[in-house]
Write a protein that holds these residues in place. Structure first.
Motif, PDB file in Angstrom:
ATOM      1  N   TYR B  60       0.825  -1.197   0.000  1.00  0.00           N
ATOM      2  CA  TYR B  60       0.000   0.000   0.000  1.00  0.00           C
ATOM      3  C   TYR B  60       0.862   1.251   0.000  1.00  0.00           C
ATOM      4  O   TYR B  60       0.548   2.240  -0.628  1.00  0.00           O
ATOM      5  CB  TYR B  60      -0.941   0.026   1.207  1.00  0.00           C
ATOM      6  CG  TYR B  60      -2.198  -0.718   0.925  1.00  0.00           C
ATOM      7  CD1 TYR B  60      -3.163  -0.176   0.100  1.00  0.00           C
ATOM      8  CD2 TYR B  60      -2.419  -1.970   1.467  1.00  0.00           C
ATOM      9  CE1 TYR B  60      -4.312  -0.864  -0.185  1.00  0.00           C
ATOM     10  CE2 TYR B  60      -3.570  -2.665   1.188  1.00  0.00           C
ATOM     11  CZ  TYR B  60      -4.520  -2.102   0.361  1.00  0.00           C
ATOM     12  OH  TYR B  60      -5.651  -2.783   0.080  1.00  0.00           O
ATOM     13  N   ILE B  61       1.942   1.191   0.765  1.00  0.00           N
ATOM     14  CA  ILE B  61       2.851   2.322   0.759  1.00  0.00           C
ATOM     15  C   ILE B  61       4.246   1.815   0.442  1.00  0.00           C
ATOM     16  O   ILE B  61       4.522   0.627   0.558  1.00  0.00           O
ATOM     17  CB  ILE B  61       2.825   3.077   2.105  1.00  0.00           C
ATOM     18  CG1 ILE B  61       2.765   2.089   3.256  1.00  0.00           C
ATOM     19  CG2 ILE B  61       1.667   4.021   2.177  1.00  0.00           C
ATOM     20  CD1 ILE B  61       2.532   2.757   4.565  1.00  0.00           C
ATOM     21  N   GLY B  62       5.086   2.709   0.044  1.00  0.00           N
ATOM     22  CA  GLY B  62       6.429   2.302  -0.330  1.00  0.00           C
ATOM     23  C   GLY B  62       6.547   2.244  -1.843  1.00  0.00           C
ATOM     24  O   GLY B  62       5.604   2.518  -2.569  1.00  0.00           O
ATOM     25  N   ASN B 253     -12.930 -16.904   9.735  1.00  0.00           N
ATOM     26  CA  ASN B 253     -11.764 -16.132   9.310  1.00  0.00           C
ATOM     27  C   ASN B 253     -10.876 -16.951   8.372  1.00  0.00           C
ATOM     28  O   ASN B 253      -9.662 -16.821   8.361  1.00  0.00           O
ATOM     29  CB  ASN B 253     -10.968 -15.662  10.535  1.00  0.00           C
ATOM     30  CG  ASN B 253     -10.100 -14.466  10.188  1.00  0.00           C
ATOM     31  OD1 ASN B 253     -10.163 -13.940   9.084  1.00  0.00           O
ATOM     32  ND2 ASN B 253      -9.288 -14.039  11.127  1.00  0.00           N
ATOM     33  N   GLY B 254     -11.503 -17.831   7.618  1.00  0.00           N
ATOM     34  CA  GLY B 254     -10.755 -18.604   6.630  1.00  0.00           C
ATOM     35  C   GLY B 254      -9.965 -19.758   7.207  1.00  0.00           C
ATOM     36  O   GLY B 254      -9.204 -20.402   6.493  1.00  0.00           O
ATOM     37  N   GLY B 255     -10.112 -20.033   8.503  1.00  0.00           N
ATOM     38  CA  GLY B 255      -9.357 -21.112   9.131  1.00  0.00           C
ATOM     39  C   GLY B 255      -9.940 -22.474   8.797  1.00  0.00           C
ATOM     40  O   GLY B 255     -11.057 -22.587   8.309  1.00  0.00           O
ATOM     41  N   LYS B 267      -6.470 -11.360   2.793  1.00  0.00           N
ATOM     42  CA  LYS B 267      -5.271 -11.681   3.569  1.00  0.00           C
ATOM     43  C   LYS B 267      -4.006 -11.217   2.847  1.00  0.00           C
ATOM     44  O   LYS B 267      -3.145 -10.573   3.432  1.00  0.00           O
ATOM     45  CB  LYS B 267      -5.206 -13.193   3.818  1.00  0.00           C
ATOM     46  CG  LYS B 267      -3.899 -13.667   4.442  1.00  0.00           C
ATOM     47  CD  LYS B 267      -3.805 -15.180   4.441  1.00  0.00           C
ATOM     48  CE  LYS B 267      -2.535 -15.705   3.837  1.00  0.00           C
ATOM     49  NZ  LYS B 267      -1.308 -15.491   4.548  1.00  0.00           N
ATOM     50  N   LEU B 268      -3.926 -11.534   1.563  1.00  0.00           N
ATOM     51  CA  LEU B 268      -2.715 -11.175   0.814  1.00  0.00           C
ATOM     52  C   LEU B 268      -2.527  -9.662   0.748  1.00  0.00           C
ATOM     53  O   LEU B 268      -1.425  -9.156   0.904  1.00  0.00           O
ATOM     54  CB  LEU B 268      -2.784 -11.745  -0.602  1.00  0.00           C
ATOM     55  CG  LEU B 268      -2.531 -13.241  -0.721  1.00  0.00           C
ATOM     56  CD1 LEU B 268      -2.767 -13.721  -2.130  1.00  0.00           C
ATOM     57  CD2 LEU B 268      -1.110 -13.564  -0.294  1.00  0.00           C
ATOM     58  N   HIS B 270      -3.925  -7.220   2.761  1.00  0.00           N
ATOM     59  CA  HIS B 270      -3.846  -6.440   3.990  1.00  0.00           C
ATOM     60  C   HIS B 270      -2.873  -6.996   5.015  1.00  0.00           C
ATOM     61  O   HIS B 270      -2.339  -6.253   5.815  1.00  0.00           O
ATOM     62  CB  HIS B 270      -5.232  -6.300   4.607  1.00  0.00           C
ATOM     63  CG  HIS B 270      -6.155  -5.531   3.718  1.00  0.00           C
ATOM     64  ND1 HIS B 270      -7.310  -6.061   3.218  1.00  0.00           N
ATOM     65  CD2 HIS B 270      -6.053  -4.294   3.217  1.00  0.00           C
ATOM     66  CE1 HIS B 270      -7.887  -5.166   2.448  1.00  0.00           C
ATOM     67  NE2 HIS B 270      -7.145  -4.087   2.425  1.00  0.00           N
ATOM     68  N   LEU B 271      -2.652  -8.299   5.016  1.00  0.00           N
ATOM     69  CA  LEU B 271      -1.765  -8.854   6.032  1.00  0.00           C
ATOM     70  C   LEU B 271      -0.362  -9.084   5.489  1.00  0.00           C
ATOM     71  O   LEU B 271       0.612  -8.937   6.197  1.00  0.00           O
ATOM     72  CB  LEU B 271      -2.344 -10.155   6.593  1.00  0.00           C
ATOM     73  CG  LEU B 271      -3.687  -9.985   7.301  1.00  0.00           C
ATOM     74  CD1 LEU B 271      -4.252 -11.337   7.696  1.00  0.00           C
ATOM     75  CD2 LEU B 271      -3.528  -9.110   8.526  1.00  0.00           C
ATOM     76  N   ASN B 272      -0.258  -9.465   4.225  1.00  0.00           N
ATOM     77  CA  ASN B 272       1.067  -9.687   3.655  1.00  0.00           C
ATOM     78  C   ASN B 272       1.529  -8.514   2.795  1.00  0.00           C
ATOM     79  O   ASN B 272       2.606  -8.562   2.226  1.00  0.00           O
ATOM     80  CB  ASN B 272       1.084 -10.968   2.817  1.00  0.00           C
ATOM     81  CG  ASN B 272       0.605 -12.171   3.594  1.00  0.00           C
ATOM     82  OD1 ASN B 272      -0.382 -12.790   3.250  1.00  0.00           O
ATOM     83  ND2 ASN B 272       1.297 -12.486   4.677  1.00  0.00           N
ATOM     84  N   GLN B 273       0.686  -7.504   2.665  1.00  0.00           N
ATOM     85  CA  GLN B 273       1.035  -6.308   1.875  1.00  0.00           C
ATOM     86  C   GLN B 273       1.418  -6.650   0.444  1.00  0.00           C
ATOM     87  O   GLN B 273       2.289  -6.040  -0.140  1.00  0.00           O
ATOM     88  CB  GLN B 273       2.185  -5.541   2.556  1.00  0.00           C
ATOM     89  CG  GLN B 273       1.830  -5.008   3.915  1.00  0.00           C
ATOM     90  CD  GLN B 273       0.830  -3.868   3.831  1.00  0.00           C
ATOM     91  OE1 GLN B 273       1.005  -2.917   3.109  1.00  0.00           O
ATOM     92  NE2 GLN B 273      -0.263  -3.973   4.568  1.00  0.00           N
ATOM     93  N   LYS B 274       0.757  -7.666  -0.126  1.00  0.00           N
ATOM     94  CA  LYS B 274       1.035  -7.994  -1.525  1.00  0.00           C
ATOM     95  C   LYS B 274      -0.123  -7.495  -2.367  1.00  0.00           C
ATOM     96  O   LYS B 274      -0.950  -8.264  -2.870  1.00  0.00           O
ATOM     97  CB  LYS B 274       1.200  -9.506  -1.687  1.00  0.00           C
ATOM     98  CG  LYS B 274       2.479 -10.021  -1.083  1.00  0.00           C
ATOM     99  CD  LYS B 274       2.728 -11.447  -1.505  1.00  0.00           C
ATOM    100  CE  LYS B 274       4.154 -11.864  -1.198  1.00  0.00           C
ATOM    101  NZ  LYS B 274       4.403 -13.262  -1.557  1.00  0.00           N
ATOM    102  N   ILE B 277      -0.453  -8.867  -6.227  1.00  0.00           N
ATOM    103  CA  ILE B 277      -1.069 -10.173  -6.466  1.00  0.00           C
ATOM    104  C   ILE B 277      -2.556 -10.131  -6.167  1.00  0.00           C
ATOM    105  O   ILE B 277      -3.370 -10.657  -6.918  1.00  0.00           O
ATOM    106  CB  ILE B 277      -0.364 -11.242  -5.603  1.00  0.00           C
ATOM    107  CG1 ILE B 277       1.048 -11.433  -6.113  1.00  0.00           C
ATOM    108  CG2 ILE B 277      -1.115 -12.547  -5.651  1.00  0.00           C
ATOM    109  CD1 ILE B 277       1.877 -12.329  -5.261  1.00  0.00           C
TER     110      ILE B 277
END
Lengths: 452, 319
Positions: B60-62, B253-255, B267-268, B270-274, B277
């Motif tokens: 998201y940033i960078g 939660n996808g578990g 997940k990809l 927001h949590l892994n910042q990808k 993809i």
């Protein structure tokens, strides 16, 4: 005729209004410089006539109407021309990450972990050089880049395990365990001798699971481990002979779940309820940062039973615990000079004299301030905090961490995966660690890091 | 001379402006401008940005880096993406059941039995609750030893032999599908009721004289008359099944193998910042849904043309 005119006027005004909106946002604001540096500020004496309206973004939605409003009142009694507004955000990390991409998100926020260290200067005002903060504040290097500090910790967290002393006593545990296997034996005793759930995973809340990642530094006792070694080590998630390091942490979790020492159905755990349950003695222990202790003490009548112990890993017979900075305050680089000064004064007040850290179960960041009482089980434990990465390698940890999709400290999925595999025996623990090693290695290679 | 020409010019403008057609166009543009502007700003602009993002390796940033089609290649080679698409199969089967139930209730309720408006409201009610609340309702509903389990225990089945609804990977996806049926069935039902009401009632009387029972009425009068709506609902269900999000996101939660395509995307990103993809995944999903949408349009067109042929034949006959 009238209608025609109306049509023209209407069309012109709508176009003007809407395009005006777009153009208005395109203004490039200039970065204003402050007159007084943070280190020279004295709260209550510096710039008491300063005028500013501050907006602060916080993840602690529960404190806005209580503790925070007390702090604001105390601060504004010294600075009558300053107004402070808190905005609580529940889905903090991802919401704030999105907001940061605009320039006017507010004046102060808790810097989300998603901002890479090398990007800090684009969003946040520097507090000053590390050479100054090094001597006055603990943990002040966690949001540092190129020797400049961009964020000051609201408090420090110690990583340990919250437990109920009454349950431990009833189970016949006389000495706190200090290795993973002893810990598992203790859990077994709780299962055998009491009705309590030995360890509660808080799987469903999911954000609670990233707590497990915060033991990595403590599990090795090496302050260089996380930011300097982990990125260079080949297969860092492999088993060490003395059962230390990351493997030992997740091994403890896997085995506890696999041996049935956790709640039966993790999918429906309830975070708010778990605080009440452990307070009432229906849960033996929970693996969470020290911030959770005051909340759990307050969650029922048996607050005195709640204690905090170090994570059961010993390196050469000695225990270490990670001391990690909680969210760090950052000041918007695009705010006006007055707002920045007022914001820094308020941050100085919060960190140095508000008493926030002690009230929230953290360690104060001002050097030599006293620690909260519940850390008495830590007197023989050495606190270690991560050293910053070497110059030129600042991006490595964040990059590899995200690229491997293990995302330590950010994505709870990898910890959830362990619980899922352990409960149904779908995967052996070593198999999971091999997968992590493979993903980590692949990320290291794409980053061009030669492992040793 | 010049004054004359000027007045001619003014005259020309005056004439064009007072022209009814021109005025109409101005009014249309004026009124369309605001909604179109909002549509472009909040739908098309973000969409094209997302397509752009899908070609970058970025957070998201960078900083970001152009990677061409790498993200798309990864979407099609990742195991978890393909598994997530497979999960849509559960929801697809569920939607067939959902449409069958909706048809049943719609048929019963459109014959105005006692309390029909009450039942109609009751069955439609779940569609009005927001998806997140539905998630929480079912989370507690399925908790071991809670609502569902205590109902089952009333029938004398001990708690030990009741499975963990959300933990057991053999059943947990079906359990989620059932929640999804509960949530969306009312919507289908209302659509069907609307269609059934428009069926010419004299046909029932005619059929009754010929000795048709309720099943015959449904099979030979109602179903053929609302065929288009049924098909459209089926196709909508396919795109719905591909983009399931709220139910698995809130409940599990996808578990435990319940991570649908959307949950994985979230997940990809927001949590892994990808973000790259995740954007590529979104574009792939959009393409799939577009294909389904075009099929829907074609089917509707085909059925409409059939219908008009039949009705024109009928008209000729009656002449």
């Amino acid at each position: 005729m009238k209608n025609r005119l109306m049509a023209i006027i209407l069309s012109i005004t709508t176009i003007a209004v809407t395009t005006g909106c777009v153009i208005g946002d395109d203004d490039i604001s200039n970065v204003e410089n402050m007159e007084i540096a943070y280190k020279d500020m004295i709260v209550g004496e510096t710039a008491t006539d300063i005028k500013a309206d501050l907006k602060i973004l916080t993840n602690r939605t529960d404190l806005i109407d209580t503790d925070f409003s007390d702090y604001v009142n105390e601060f504004t009694s010294m600075y009558p021309n300053v107004t402070i507004k808190y905005e609580g955000i529940t889905n903090y990390e991802s919401d704030v990450t999105t907001r940061l991409t605009t320039e006017n998100w507010g004046d102060v926020c808790c810097i989300p972990a998603t901002v890479q260290l090398s990007d800090l200067e684009k969003y946040f005002e520097s507090f000053g050089d590390y050479s100054y903060f090094e001597n006055v504040y603990e943990l002040s290097d966690s949001k540092m880049y190129d020797n400049k500090v961009y964020g000051l910790p609201s408090m420090g967290n110690v990583s340990g395990i919250v437990y109920n002393t009454a349950v431990f006593e009833e189970a016949g545990i006389t000495e706190l365990p200090d290795t993973p296997d002893e810990f598992l034996n203790s859990l077994k005793k709780i299962a055998d001798n009491t009705d309590a759930i030995p360890m509660y995973t808080n799987y469903a809340a999911s954000w609670t699971l990233t707590a497990w990642d915060s033991y990595i530094t403590g599990s090795t006792g090496d302050p260089d481990y996380k930011r300097n070694l982990l990125v260079h080590l080949a297969n860092p998630f492999s088993r060490q002979d003395d059962l230390t390091g990351p493997y030992a942490i997740y091994y403890t979790l896997y085995e506890a779940v696999n041996r049935g020492l956790t709640e039966e159905d993790p999918t429906t755990t309830d975070w708010e309820g778990s605080k009440v349950q452990i307070n009432a003695g229906n849960i033996g222990c929970m693996v969470l940062g020290s911030w959770s202790v005051p909340q759990i003490k307050k969650a029922g009548e048996n607050g005195d039973d709640i204690a905090y112990m170090p994570f059961p890993i010993s390196v050469n017979g000695h225990q270490y615990a990670s001391a990690i900075s909680d969210y760090c305050y950052g000041v918007n680089v695009n705010s006006s000079a007055d707002n920045k000064t007022a914001a820094m004064l308020y941050i100085k007040y919060l960190t140095e004299s508000s008493g926030y850290a002690l009230a929230q179960g953290g360690i104060p960041i001002v050097k030599d301030d006293e620690y909260p009482d519940f850390l008495k089980d830590f007197k023989n434990v050495t606190l270690v905090s991560d050293n910053p990465a070497l110059k030129g390698e600042e991006r490595y940890f964040d990059d590899i961490n995200n690229m491997s999709e293990i995302s330590l400290d950010a994505d709870p999925t990898h910890v959830a995966e362990i619980i899922e595999a352990a409960i149904d025996n779908t995967k052996a623990f070593d198999e999971i660690m091999d997968e992590w090693n493979a993903a980590w290695t692949k990320a290291q290679q794409s980053e061009g890091i030669i492992t040793d | 001379m010049s004054a004359k020409r000027k007045s001619k010019g003014v005259e020309f403008i005056r004439k064009t402006w007072s022209n009814m057609k021109v005025q109409k166009i101005i009014v249309i543009i004026t009124f369309l401008f605001v909604p179109l502007f909002l549509l472009v700003l909040f739908t098309y602009l973000p969409f094209f940005k997302m397509v752009e993002f899908s070609f970058y390796d970025m957070g998201y940033i960078g900083s970001r880096e152009w990677v061409g089609l790498d993200n798309y290649i990864e979407v099609f080679t990742r195991d978890d993406c393909l598994n997530a698409l497979k999960l849509s199969g559960y929801y697809l089967l569920g939607s067939v059941v959902q449409i069958a139930i909706a048809l049943l209730f719609a048929t019963i309720l459109s014959f105005k039995p006692k309390g029909s408006s009450f039942f109609r409201a009751m069955l439609y009610f779940p569609s009005l609750i927001c998806g997140i609340s539905v998630g929480f309702i079912f989370k507690y509903f399925y908790t071991h030893g809670f609502v569902l389990d205590s109902i089952i225990q009333l029938f004398g089945i001990p708690l030990d032999s009741i499975p963990f609804w959300l933990r057991d990977t053999k059943i947990n996806n079906w359990v989620l599908v059932i929640s999804s049926i509960w949530r969306y069935m009312g919507q289908n039902m209302i659509l069907f009721i609307g269609a059934i009401v428009s069926v010419d009632t004299t046909q029932y009387d005619a059929a009754a004289i010929d000795g048709a029972n309720a099943w015959h009425r449904f099979r030979y009068i109602i179903l053929p008359s609302i065929k288009t709506i049924v098909i459209i609902n089926m196709i909508l269900a396919i795109s719905g099944a591909l983009s399931v999000f709220e139910i698995p996101y809130v409940i599990t939660n996808g578990g435990f193998g319940t991570s649908t395509y959307f949950v994985l995307m979230d997940k990809l990103a927001h949590l892994n910042q990808k973000v790259g993809i995740a954007s590529a995944m979104a574009v792939v999903l959009l393409t799939l849904i577009l294909i389904v949408g075009i099929t829907q349009k074609l089917v509707k067109k085909y059925m409409d043309s059939n219908y008009s042929i039949i009705s024109s034949k009928k008209r000729r006959k009656s002449k």
